[in-house]
Enzyme design. Structure first.
Site, PDB file in Angstrom:
ATOM      1  N   ASP A  42     -14.636   5.921   8.852  1.00  0.00           N
ATOM      2  CA  ASP A  42     -15.919   5.455   8.348  1.00  0.00           C
ATOM      3  C   ASP A  42     -15.796   4.148   7.574  1.00  0.00           C
ATOM      4  OD1 ASP A  42     -17.299   7.615   9.410  1.00  0.00           O
ATOM      5  OD2 ASP A  42     -17.065   8.826   7.596  1.00  0.00           O
ATOM      6  N   TYR A  43     -16.886   3.402   7.571  1.00  0.00           N
ATOM      7  CA  TYR A  43     -16.987   2.119   6.877  1.00  0.00           C
ATOM      8  C   TYR A  43     -16.569   2.240   5.414  1.00  0.00           C
ATOM      9  CZ  TYR A  43     -19.482  -2.080   5.088  1.00  0.00           C
ATOM     10  OH  TYR A  43     -19.815  -3.256   4.491  1.00  0.00           O
TER      11      TYR A  43
END
Length: 198
Positions: A42-43
């Site tokens: 995830d970012y």
């Protein structure tokens, strides 16, 4: 033979090489042509991301049927007791069903540098570190599991995927390894010299 690249993905960077919204991408830290991420991170998570140009190897690593365990160091709000950790070990029921049992234990403060920007910490609220190993990969699973036991995730670092570990890599750094059997994760050659972030 296949090459695999172990990258320490920094916080707030996409697990891809392009973005039409101007966010940070992998192109800023690794410039090897023709490689793609085997899975994603995830970012707002940090840590180990595997990349290669070998499609069969990407499939082997990312296919849930091969059950590559993934290990995370997780800084959480609060100080979960053994009862809460046991819930993670047994499996917890999320909106998409019961999770598989996880390995869960408390950590002494791990040797990781500060995050930029730093975590948001509520005044007077203690934080603690856990090590979680999962054998499945649902969307934002670690964050949902720790929230379920009342200890929201503040920082998430993936430190291992199967036999590969983040050891020795700072954010934005990477190294490569040669695999002698492209579809096996067991036949590995010593890693090449580390390449630092540009």
């Amino acid at each position: 033979m296949s090459k695999i690249y172990l990258l320490h993905k920094p916080y707030r960077m996409l697990s891809q090489f392009t973005d039409d919204q101007g966010r940070d991408t992998l192109a800023q830290v690794i410039d090897v042509p023709g490689i793609y991420a085997a899975g994603r991170l995830d970012y707002d998570s940090e840590g180990l991301l595997l990349l290669t140009d070998d499609g069969a190897l990407i499939h082997h690593i990312s296919d849930p049927r091969h059950k590559q365990p993934k290990t995370y160091w997780v800084q959480v709000e609060g100080d979960p007791d053994e009862e809460r950790l046991d819930a993670l070990r047994r499996g917890v029921t999320l909106k998409d069903g019961l999770t598989r049992p996880a390995k869960a234990r408390k950590l002494i403060q791990p040797d990781v540098g500060p995050r930029h920007p730093p975590i948001r910490q509520r005044q007077g609220m203690a934080t603690s570190w856990l090590e979680l190993t999962l054998s499945e990969g649902r969307n934002r699973q670690v964050r949902r599991m720790t929230a379920h036991i009342g200890c929201p995730t503040l920082r998430l670092i993936r430190v291992a995927i199967g036999p590969w570990r983040l050891d020795g890599l700072s954010p934005g750094e990477w190294r490569s390894e040669t695999l002698h059997a492209p579809q096996s994760v067991r036949h590995r050659q010593a890693p090449s010299r580390r390449t630092r972030r540009r």
